[in-house]
Design a protein around this motif. Structure first.
Motif, PDB file in Angstrom:
ATOM      1  N   VAL A   4      44.027 -29.105  54.471  1.00 54.58           N
ATOM      2  CA  VAL A   4      43.323 -28.532  53.332  1.00 54.58           C
ATOM      3  C   VAL A   4      44.176 -28.653  52.074  1.00 54.58           C
ATOM      4  CG1 VAL A   4      42.411 -26.409  52.346  1.00 54.58           C
ATOM      5  CG2 VAL A   4      41.942 -26.963  54.728  1.00 54.58           C
ATOM      6  N   ILE A   5      45.471 -28.362  52.172  1.00 51.38           N
ATOM      7  CA  ILE A   5      46.370 -28.449  51.015  1.00 51.38           C
ATOM      8  C   ILE A   5      46.490 -29.901  50.554  1.00 51.38           C
ATOM      9  CG2 ILE A   5      48.768 -28.158  50.249  1.00 51.38           C
ATOM     10  CD1 ILE A   5      48.850 -25.658  52.046  1.00 51.38           C
ATOM     11  N   ILE A   6      46.613 -30.819  51.493  1.00 50.16           N
ATOM     12  CA  ILE A   6      46.715 -32.236  51.129  1.00 50.16           C
ATOM     13  C   ILE A   6      45.435 -32.702  50.452  1.00 50.16           C
ATOM     14  CG2 ILE A   6      46.847 -34.585  52.062  1.00 50.16           C
ATOM     15  CD1 ILE A   6      48.829 -33.445  54.147  1.00 50.16           C
ATOM     16  N   LEU A   7      44.273 -32.336  51.001  1.00 54.53           N
ATOM     17  CA  LEU A   7      43.005 -32.724  50.388  1.00 54.53           C
ATOM     18  C   LEU A   7      42.862 -32.109  49.000  1.00 54.53           C
ATOM     19  CD1 LEU A   7      40.521 -32.553  53.386  1.00 54.53           C
ATOM     20  CD2 LEU A   7      41.343 -34.586  52.213  1.00 54.53           C
ATOM     21  N   PHE A   8      43.258 -30.846  48.847  1.00 49.00           N
ATOM     22  CA  PHE A   8      43.206 -30.192  47.549  1.00 49.00           C
ATOM     23  C   PHE A   8      44.120 -30.905  46.555  1.00 49.00           C
ATOM     24  CE2 PHE A   8      42.426 -27.034  44.491  1.00 49.00           C
ATOM     25  CZ  PHE A   8      43.630 -26.751  43.877  1.00 49.00           C
ATOM     26  N   SER A   9      45.326 -31.280  46.998  1.00 46.93           N
ATOM     27  CA  SER A   9      46.265 -31.999  46.133  1.00 46.93           C
ATOM     28  C   SER A   9      45.701 -33.344  45.712  1.00 46.93           C
ATOM     29  CB  SER A   9      47.612 -32.208  46.846  1.00 46.93           C
ATOM     30  OG  SER A   9      48.198 -30.969  47.127  1.00 46.93           O
ATOM     31  N   ILE A  10      45.076 -34.047  46.633  1.00 47.02           N
ATOM     32  CA  ILE A  10      44.474 -35.343  46.314  1.00 47.02           C
ATOM     33  C   ILE A  10      43.340 -35.157  45.320  1.00 47.02           C
ATOM     34  CG2 ILE A  10      43.105 -37.249  47.258  1.00 47.02           C
ATOM     35  CD1 ILE A  10      44.836 -36.987  49.815  1.00 47.02           C
ATOM     36  N   ALA A  11      42.523 -34.129  45.516  1.00 43.71           N
ATOM     37  CA  ALA A  11      41.409 -33.860  44.602  1.00 43.71           C
ATOM     38  C   ALA A  11      41.930 -33.523  43.208  1.00 43.71           C
ATOM     39  CB  ALA A  11      40.535 -32.726  45.127  1.00 43.71           C
ATOM     40  N   VAL A  12      42.983 -32.723  43.105  1.00 44.29           N
ATOM     41  CA  VAL A  12      43.561 -32.373  41.807  1.00 44.29           C
ATOM     42  C   VAL A  12      44.130 -33.625  41.152  1.00 44.29           C
ATOM     43  CG1 VAL A  12      45.417 -31.112  40.650  1.00 44.29           C
ATOM     44  CG2 VAL A  12      43.989 -29.965  42.336  1.00 44.29           C
ATOM     45  N   PHE A  13      44.836 -34.463  41.928  1.00 43.41           N
ATOM     46  CA  PHE A  13      45.382 -35.706  41.396  1.00 43.41           C
ATOM     47  C   PHE A  13      44.260 -36.605  40.886  1.00 43.41           C
ATOM     48  CE2 PHE A  13      48.099 -39.191  40.678  1.00 43.41           C
ATOM     49  CZ  PHE A  13      47.441 -40.314  41.143  1.00 43.41           C
ATOM     50  N   ALA A  14      43.187 -36.733  41.647  1.00 43.84           N
ATOM     51  CA  ALA A  14      42.065 -37.579  41.244  1.00 43.84           C
ATOM     52  C   ALA A  14      41.438 -37.047  39.961  1.00 43.84           C
ATOM     53  CB  ALA A  14      41.022 -37.653  42.354  1.00 43.84           C
ATOM     54  N   PHE A  15      41.299 -35.736  39.835  1.00 39.52           N
ATOM     55  CA  PHE A  15      40.736 -35.150  38.630  1.00 39.52           C
ATOM     56  C   PHE A  15      41.650 -35.395  37.439  1.00 39.52           C
ATOM     57  CE2 PHE A  15      38.311 -32.531  35.955  1.00 39.52           C
ATOM     58  CZ  PHE A  15      39.203 -31.811  35.187  1.00 39.52           C
ATOM     59  N   THR A  16      42.950 -35.185  37.626  1.00 37.70           N
ATOM     60  CA  THR A  16      43.902 -35.404  36.550  1.00 37.70           C
ATOM     61  C   THR A  16      43.891 -36.861  36.115  1.00 37.70           C
ATOM     62  OG1 THR A  16      45.298 -33.658  37.414  1.00 37.70           O
ATOM     63  CG2 THR A  16      46.325 -35.190  35.876  1.00 37.70           C
ATOM     64  N   PHE A  17      43.868 -37.775  37.072  1.00 41.44           N
ATOM     65  CA  PHE A  17      43.868 -39.197  36.746  1.00 41.44           C
ATOM     66  C   PHE A  17      42.602 -39.577  35.993  1.00 41.44           C
ATOM     67  CE2 PHE A  17      45.069 -43.499  36.960  1.00 41.44           C
ATOM     68  CZ  PHE A  17      43.923 -44.218  37.206  1.00 41.44           C
ATOM     69  N   SER A  18      41.447 -39.088  36.442  1.00 44.17           N
ATOM     70  CA  SER A  18      40.206 -39.468  35.780  1.00 44.17           C
ATOM     71  C   SER A  18      40.109 -38.867  34.386  1.00 44.17           C
ATOM     72  CB  SER A  18      38.998 -39.076  36.624  1.00 44.17           C
ATOM     73  OG  SER A  18      38.895 -37.685  36.692  1.00 44.17           O
ATOM     74  N   ALA A  19      40.686 -37.695  34.184  1.00 43.89           N
ATOM     75  CA  ALA A  19      40.651 -37.085  32.859  1.00 43.89           C
ATOM     76  C   ALA A  19      41.507 -37.881  31.875  1.00 43.89           C
ATOM     77  CB  ALA A  19      41.143 -35.644  32.923  1.00 43.89           C
ATOM     78  N   GLU A  20      42.576 -38.516  32.359  1.00 45.72           N
ATOM     79  CA  GLU A  20      43.453 -39.267  31.482  1.00 45.72           C
ATOM     80  C   GLU A  20      43.152 -40.762  31.521  1.00 45.72           C
ATOM     81  OE1 GLU A  20      47.563 -38.341  31.903  1.00 45.72           O
ATOM     82  OE2 GLU A  20      47.196 -36.205  31.892  1.00 45.72           O
ATOM     83  N   ALA A  21      42.293 -41.187  32.442  1.00 54.16           N
ATOM     84  CA  ALA A  21      42.007 -42.615  32.575  1.00 54.16           C
ATOM     85  C   ALA A  21      41.359 -43.130  31.302  1.00 54.16           C
ATOM     86  CB  ALA A  21      41.093 -42.858  33.771  1.00 54.16           C
ATOM     87  N   GLN A  22      41.633 -44.336  31.007  1.00 51.94           N
ATOM     88  CA  GLN A  22      41.162 -44.925  29.775  1.00 51.94           C
ATOM     89  C   GLN A  22      40.747 -46.356  30.037  1.00 51.94           C
ATOM     90  OE1 GLN A  22      42.981 -43.552  26.585  1.00 51.94           O
ATOM     91  NE2 GLN A  22      42.477 -45.173  25.211  1.00 51.94           N
ATOM     92  N   ASN A  23      39.790 -46.815  29.277  1.00 50.99           N
ATOM     93  CA  ASN A  23      39.351 -48.194  29.450  1.00 50.99           C
ATOM     94  C   ASN A  23      38.753 -48.705  28.151  1.00 50.99           C
ATOM     95  OD1 ASN A  23      36.523 -47.477  29.327  1.00 50.99           O
ATOM     96  ND2 ASN A  23      36.807 -46.590  31.349  1.00 50.99           N
ATOM     97  N   CYS A  24      38.315 -49.929  28.175  1.00 48.99           N
ATOM     98  CA  CYS A  24      37.746 -50.582  26.988  1.00 48.99           C
ATOM     99  C   CYS A  24      36.239 -50.726  27.082  1.00 48.99           C
ATOM    100  CB  CYS A  24      38.404 -51.951  26.815  1.00 48.99           C
ATOM    101  SG  CYS A  24      40.160 -51.864  26.454  1.00 48.99           S
ATOM    102  N   ASN A  25      35.569 -49.910  27.892  1.00 52.33           N
ATOM    103  CA  ASN A  25      34.133 -50.078  28.135  1.00 52.33           C
ATOM    104  C   ASN A  25      33.288 -50.059  26.869  1.00 52.33           C
ATOM    105  OD1 ASN A  25      34.612 -50.314  30.832  1.00 52.33           O
ATOM    106  ND2 ASN A  25      33.946 -48.250  31.353  1.00 52.33           N
ATOM    107  N   GLN A  26      33.544 -49.094  25.992  1.00 55.33           N
ATOM    108  CA  GLN A  26      32.724 -48.978  24.787  1.00 55.33           C
ATOM    109  C   GLN A  26      32.877 -50.219  23.904  1.00 55.33           C
ATOM    110  OE1 GLN A  26      33.754 -45.845  22.025  1.00 55.33           O
ATOM    111  NE2 GLN A  26      31.592 -45.384  21.702  1.00 55.33           N
ATOM    112  N   GLY A  27      34.112 -50.677  23.716  1.00 58.71           N
ATOM    113  CA  GLY A  27      34.346 -51.881  22.922  1.00 58.71           C
ATOM    114  C   GLY A  27      33.811 -53.121  23.604  1.00 58.71           C
ATOM    115  N   ALA A  28      33.893 -53.155  24.939  1.00 62.48           N
ATOM    116  CA  ALA A  28      33.413 -54.318  25.690  1.00 62.48           C
ATOM    117  C   ALA A  28      31.908 -54.496  25.504  1.00 62.48           C
ATOM    118  CB  ALA A  28      33.767 -54.179  27.167  1.00 62.48           C
ATOM    119  N   LYS A  29      31.164 -53.391  25.446  1.00 63.79           N
ATOM    120  CA  LYS A  29      29.713 -53.482  25.243  1.00 63.79           C
ATOM    121  C   LYS A  29      29.392 -54.090  23.882  1.00 63.79           C
ATOM    122  CE  LYS A  29      28.707 -49.527  28.184  1.00 63.79           C
ATOM    123  NZ  LYS A  29      28.317 -48.114  28.200  1.00 63.79           N
ATOM    124  N   LEU A  30      30.102 -53.635  22.851  1.00 62.72           N
ATOM    125  CA  LEU A  30      29.865 -54.172  21.514  1.00 62.72           C
ATOM    126  C   LEU A  30      30.318 -55.627  21.430  1.00 62.72           C
ATOM    127  CD1 LEU A  30      28.809 -53.710  18.689  1.00 62.72           C
ATOM    128  CD2 LEU A  30      31.059 -52.856  18.049  1.00 62.72           C
TER     129      LEU A  30
END
Length: 181
Positions: A4-30
């Motif tokens: 449970v602790i490992i799964l919770f840690s992975i979920a927190v890591f995934a949330f943190t990563f996605s909140a800081e993740a960045q990409n060029c999607n908006q510019g790529a569309k234009l």
């Protein structure tokens, strides 16, 4: 209990990563819309057809997105066109696209001249084939010190350059100058 602790840690890591993740999607569309309207890039063309086609696309996008109000969405960054300046507030994003580069190498400079926000930068390129490739990324730290970051982009001839910056702070600003040459 360990699972449970490992799964919770992975979920927190995934949330943190996605909140800081960045990409060029908006510019790529234009960029893709610009390629469709502009047609294939040729080394003997001038910038005028691209400028003429990209401005209505960008203006239309901004008008639709804001119902004719504020300037949101990707912005045009002219290579050898001087500095663009702005401010990115709490957890918002700013994206720039260039015209297809006439040079194989482009020097892109971002100057953080004020604000405390930790801000991520991702730089991508898109060729006429519509494939977007990330060239580099960088994170400006959460501090008040002014900072210049120079990106030397290679193998960009005939490609649109996309610069995406995301403020990762809730209450701090990131004031910048950006230029491509």
């Amino acid at each position: 209990m360990k699972k449970v602790i490992i799964l919770f840690s992975i979920a927190v890591f995934a949330f943190t990563f996605s909140a800081e993740a960045q990409n060029c999607n908006q510019g790529a569309k234009l960029a893709k819309a610009a390629w469709q309207k502009y047609g294939p890039w040729k080394p003997n063309i001038t910038l005028n057809p691209f400028k003429a086609s990209i401005r209505p696309l960008k203006n239309g996008w901004n008008w639709i997105a804001s119902n004719g109000g504020a300037n949101i969405g990707p912005r045009y960054l002219e290579i050898d066109g001087g500095n663009e300046t702005g401010s990115i507030t709490g957890q918002t994003k700013r994206t720039f696209i260039t015209h297809p580069s006439f040079n194989n190498n482009v020097k892109l400079t971002i100057n953080k001249y004020d604000g405390r926000a930790k801000t991520g930068v991702v730089i991508c390129v898109q060729g006429k084939d519509g494939v977007t490739t990330q060239k580099t990324s960088y994170i400006f730290p959460n501090d008040r010190n002014g900072k210049d970051k120079v990106f030397n982009l290679r193998n960009v001839k005939g490609k649109i350059i996309i610069v995406s910056m995301k403020n990762q702070s809730v209450g701090n600003k990131f004031k910048y100058r950006i230029k491509a040459e």
